[in-house]
Design a protein around this motif. Sequence first.
Motif, PDB file in Angstrom:
ATOM      1  N   TYR B 385       0.831  -1.214   0.000  1.00 43.07           N
ATOM      2  CA  TYR B 385       0.000   0.000   0.000  1.00 43.07           C
ATOM      3  C   TYR B 385       0.863   1.260   0.000  1.00 43.07           C
ATOM      4  O   TYR B 385       1.888   1.327   0.670  1.00 43.07           O
ATOM      5  CB  TYR B 385      -0.927   0.002   1.216  1.00 43.07           C
ATOM      6  N   TYR B 386       0.403   2.240  -0.709  1.00 42.49           N
ATOM      7  CA  TYR B 386       1.120   3.505  -0.906  1.00 42.49           C
ATOM      8  C   TYR B 386       0.748   4.506   0.179  1.00 42.49           C
ATOM      9  O   TYR B 386      -0.445   4.756   0.405  1.00 42.49           O
ATOM     10  CB  TYR B 386       0.754   4.054  -2.281  1.00 42.49           C
ATOM     11  N   ASN B 387       1.742   5.066   0.814  1.00 41.91           N
ATOM     12  CA  ASN B 387       1.524   6.145   1.762  1.00 41.91           C
ATOM     13  C   ASN B 387       2.072   7.418   1.127  1.00 41.91           C
ATOM     14  O   ASN B 387       3.276   7.680   1.180  1.00 41.91           O
ATOM     15  CB  ASN B 387       2.239   5.840   3.090  1.00 41.91           C
ATOM     16  N   GLY B 388       1.187   8.154   0.493  1.00 40.31           N
ATOM     17  CA  GLY B 388       1.610   9.342  -0.232  1.00 40.31           C
ATOM     18  C   GLY B 388       0.446   9.965  -0.968  1.00 40.31           C
ATOM     19  O   GLY B 388      -0.716   9.647  -0.702  1.00 40.31           O
ATOM     20  N   ASN B 389       0.767  10.855  -1.888  1.00 42.97           N
ATOM     21  CA  ASN B 389      -0.266  11.655  -2.565  1.00 42.97           C
ATOM     22  C   ASN B 389      -0.160  11.542  -4.079  1.00 42.97           C
ATOM     23  O   ASN B 389       0.951  11.618  -4.622  1.00 42.97           O
ATOM     24  CB  ASN B 389      -0.120  13.118  -2.169  1.00 42.97           C
ATOM     25  N   HIS B 390      -1.295  11.386  -4.719  1.00 48.66           N
ATOM     26  CA  HIS B 390      -1.378  11.417  -6.174  1.00 48.66           C
ATOM     27  C   HIS B 390      -2.094  12.685  -6.623  1.00 48.66           C
ATOM     28  O   HIS B 390      -3.046  13.135  -5.984  1.00 48.66           O
ATOM     29  CB  HIS B 390      -2.199  10.217  -6.688  1.00 48.66           C
ATOM     30  N   GLN B 391      -1.635  13.213  -7.763  1.00 43.29           N
ATOM     31  CA  GLN B 391      -2.329  14.354  -8.368  1.00 43.29           C
ATOM     32  C   GLN B 391      -2.685  14.108  -9.834  1.00 43.29           C
ATOM     33  O   GLN B 391      -3.679  14.645 -10.322  1.00 43.29           O
ATOM     34  CB  GLN B 391      -1.461  15.624  -8.257  1.00 43.29           C
ATOM     35  N   GLU B 392      -1.886  13.279 -10.514  1.00 40.31           N
ATOM     36  CA  GLU B 392      -2.158  13.048 -11.935  1.00 40.31           C
ATOM     37  C   GLU B 392      -1.491  11.752 -12.376  1.00 40.31           C
ATOM     38  O   GLU B 392      -0.347  11.468 -11.980  1.00 40.31           O
ATOM     39  CB  GLU B 392      -1.619  14.238 -12.742  1.00 40.31           C
ATOM     40  N   LEU B 393      -2.201  10.977 -13.188  1.00 42.61           N
ATOM     41  CA  LEU B 393      -1.635   9.762 -13.784  1.00 42.61           C
ATOM     42  C   LEU B 393      -2.217   9.614 -15.186  1.00 42.61           C
ATOM     43  O   LEU B 393      -3.424   9.457 -15.356  1.00 42.61           O
ATOM     44  CB  LEU B 393      -1.980   8.530 -12.945  1.00 42.61           C
ATOM     45  N   ILE B 394      -1.323   9.679 -16.170  1.00 39.42           N
ATOM     46  CA  ILE B 394      -1.729   9.535 -17.574  1.00 39.42           C
ATOM     47  C   ILE B 394      -0.919   8.383 -18.162  1.00 39.42           C
ATOM     48  O   ILE B 394       0.310   8.333 -18.007  1.00 39.42           O
ATOM     49  CB  ILE B 394      -1.454  10.834 -18.370  1.00 39.42           C
ATOM     50  N   ILE B 395      -1.608   7.464 -18.810  1.00 40.04           N
ATOM     51  CA  ILE B 395      -0.923   6.302 -19.398  1.00 40.04           C
ATOM     52  C   ILE B 395      -1.276   6.213 -20.877  1.00 40.04           C
ATOM     53  O   ILE B 395      -2.465   6.207 -21.246  1.00 40.04           O
ATOM     54  CB  ILE B 395      -1.319   4.991 -18.688  1.00 40.04           C
ATOM     55  N   TYR B 396      -0.243   6.130 -21.694  1.00 42.56           N
ATOM     56  CA  TYR B 396      -0.408   5.982 -23.148  1.00 42.56           C
ATOM     57  C   TYR B 396      -0.091   4.543 -23.558  1.00 42.56           C
ATOM     58  O   TYR B 396       0.803   3.910 -22.966  1.00 42.56           O
ATOM     59  CB  TYR B 396       0.540   6.919 -23.897  1.00 42.56           C
ATOM     60  N   PRO B 397      -0.745   4.044 -24.587  1.00 46.09           N
ATOM     61  CA  PRO B 397      -0.456   2.689 -25.080  1.00 46.09           C
ATOM     62  C   PRO B 397       0.643   2.685 -26.138  1.00 46.09           C
ATOM     63  O   PRO B 397       0.735   1.747 -26.932  1.00 46.09           O
ATOM     64  CB  PRO B 397      -1.801   2.271 -25.690  1.00 46.09           C
ATOM     65  N   THR B 398       1.411   3.748 -26.146  1.00 46.92           N
ATOM     66  CA  THR B 398       2.485   3.917 -27.131  1.00 46.92           C
ATOM     67  C   THR B 398       3.697   4.493 -26.408  1.00 46.92           C
ATOM     68  O   THR B 398       3.571   5.060 -25.319  1.00 46.92           O
ATOM     69  CB  THR B 398       2.057   4.918 -28.225  1.00 46.92           C
ATOM     70  N   GLU B 399       4.867   4.352 -27.031  1.00 50.04           N
ATOM     71  CA  GLU B 399       6.021   4.993 -26.411  1.00 50.04           C
ATOM     72  C   GLU B 399       6.026   6.465 -26.812  1.00 50.04           C
ATOM     73  O   GLU B 399       5.867   6.795 -27.981  1.00 50.04           O
ATOM     74  CB  GLU B 399       7.317   4.258 -26.780  1.00 50.04           C
ATOM     75  N   GLN B 400       6.167   7.321 -25.806  1.00 53.54           N
ATOM     76  CA  GLN B 400       6.018   8.767 -26.003  1.00 53.54           C
ATOM     77  C   GLN B 400       7.362   9.482 -25.885  1.00 53.54           C
ATOM     78  O   GLN B 400       7.424  10.617 -25.404  1.00 53.54           O
ATOM     79  CB  GLN B 400       5.018   9.312 -24.968  1.00 53.54           C
ATOM     80  N   THR B 401       8.402   8.814 -26.343  1.00 55.25           N
ATOM     81  CA  THR B 401       9.739   9.394 -26.212  1.00 55.25           C
ATOM     82  C   THR B 401       9.835  10.767 -26.879  1.00 55.25           C
ATOM     83  O   THR B 401      10.380  11.717 -26.299  1.00 55.25           O
ATOM     84  CB  THR B 401      10.785   8.448 -26.822  1.00 55.25           C
TER      85      THR B 401
END
Lengths: 81, 418
Positions: B385-401
């Motif tokens: 379990y995570y003890n911390g804070n999230h503000q944003e999570l974006i996941i792409y199905p491609t490599e975004q280099t």
Amino acid sequence: MAFIKGYKYTTEQDAINAREACDAYYGIPVSPEDVTQNWCDYQIAMLNNPVFWYIVYDESLLPILGEPIEFEVFTEPMQNI
Amino acid sequence: MLNIIANCIGSGKVPKFVGLLDLYPSASVAYSLRRLSGTYIGSAIRVRRASDNAEQNIGFDALGNLDTTALTTFVNEDIVLLNDDFSSSTGWILATGVTISGGLLNFSASNGTATAYKSLSAQPSSQIRVTYTISNYVSGNILFLNFGGGGSGTSRSSNGTFVDTITTVTGNANWGFNTTTFTGSIDNLQIEVLTSNGFVTTWYDQSGNNYNSAQTTATNQPQIVSSGNVLILNTKPCIKFNGSTNLLDLPSGLANVFQGQGKAISSFNVNTYPTTTSQTLFILSNNANNDDYYYSGSSTGLGKYRFTARGAGGLLKQYQSINNFTIGNQYLKVDILNLESAGVQLGSSWVNNVLDINSQDYATASKTLNQGAIGALKRIVTAGYYNGNHQELIIYPTEQTSNRVDIESNINSYYGIY
């Protein structure tokens, strides 16, 4: 291995009964379309022998489930995840 | 403002909102506490307030920020816990000699120290207003309190109608009076919750794919309002995970996108470094075995992040940070894995635009993925379990280099991380 503070049950049905008691106490769900459907949830300690079910302690559970106990739950070593 | 591009300035038209997803589209999923797309018209989150467990969707303001006014208005709406004229004694626990009769709660000094309380609901870290009337006063003192919950009013010793505002700490279900040689009666007791706590039931997906993350169990829901105030990290709202029970489930449809042999994946995550090792930022996994997953979180070495890929048969590919990070500090963590080619799946990570894992091979056997979570290592059972804070999570199905620096810049311009 982790030490868990909570409530331990030898059968899944006992864990379900405990969860339902908490739901009834807090009136969950407040309405059928709510996302929140249970007050607390139970987990299985499947690497323990014998297997048991448990609810992790939260202060809100005290009036329903009483004082918690501490017990060991075996888990896969985290370096191997 | 940052996300508003007034492409209609001078034309008299309303400026069109342009967000990160308008500039860098085709994400599989996008969770944020800011608006990410001009075409997204849904809410940011759904929140359960602790005072009465009611739920409401919370959206964005005109500038694309989380609508914190709507959030605090909803969470802190006055809720009446009890309005009692003592026409009945049902539910009251009375010490010996204390009575409810004639529409009054009656105490006598002959009982010495006496209590009368009722079990309602615990209201931790909340501001409570209590109103009651004392009549037939003869002697002694009476005090309203939340028994064992850390809040009490002012000791009273006269007739009159009194208002106490108390602040609970841990909160307790039992509410009532404690007296010392008090002779008198109580009537018209009202208990109202003025400020409360808010918990996230749903973090809505802004990508258009409807892969909302949700938590149906109250005690597992992460928090966004505490003691009536929106939780803030570096001037922006955040969602706090408690490190013991909190997680948001990811839908099977999202996990399915990344299953199979070495699919490309790019994640952009604004978080705080966890309080200890092996805590989970997010995972895409399998509910029937412990073998198949992508994991992003803290490593076994404190101060290090890691990214892990594991496929059928348990072949594990995990690599940890080159750099060191500070517990509780805000970071932008980026993990990019290329599409597997010729048995090699190269992946790298960056934190705050600094290379952190340099071009490692994450190729494993094929993965079957059908679930996931934000904030916990959810596989057959749940841990990490995570003890911390999230503000944003974006996941792409491609490599975004090729877009990485620009996406990071967009995120950092809003959150001011580095």
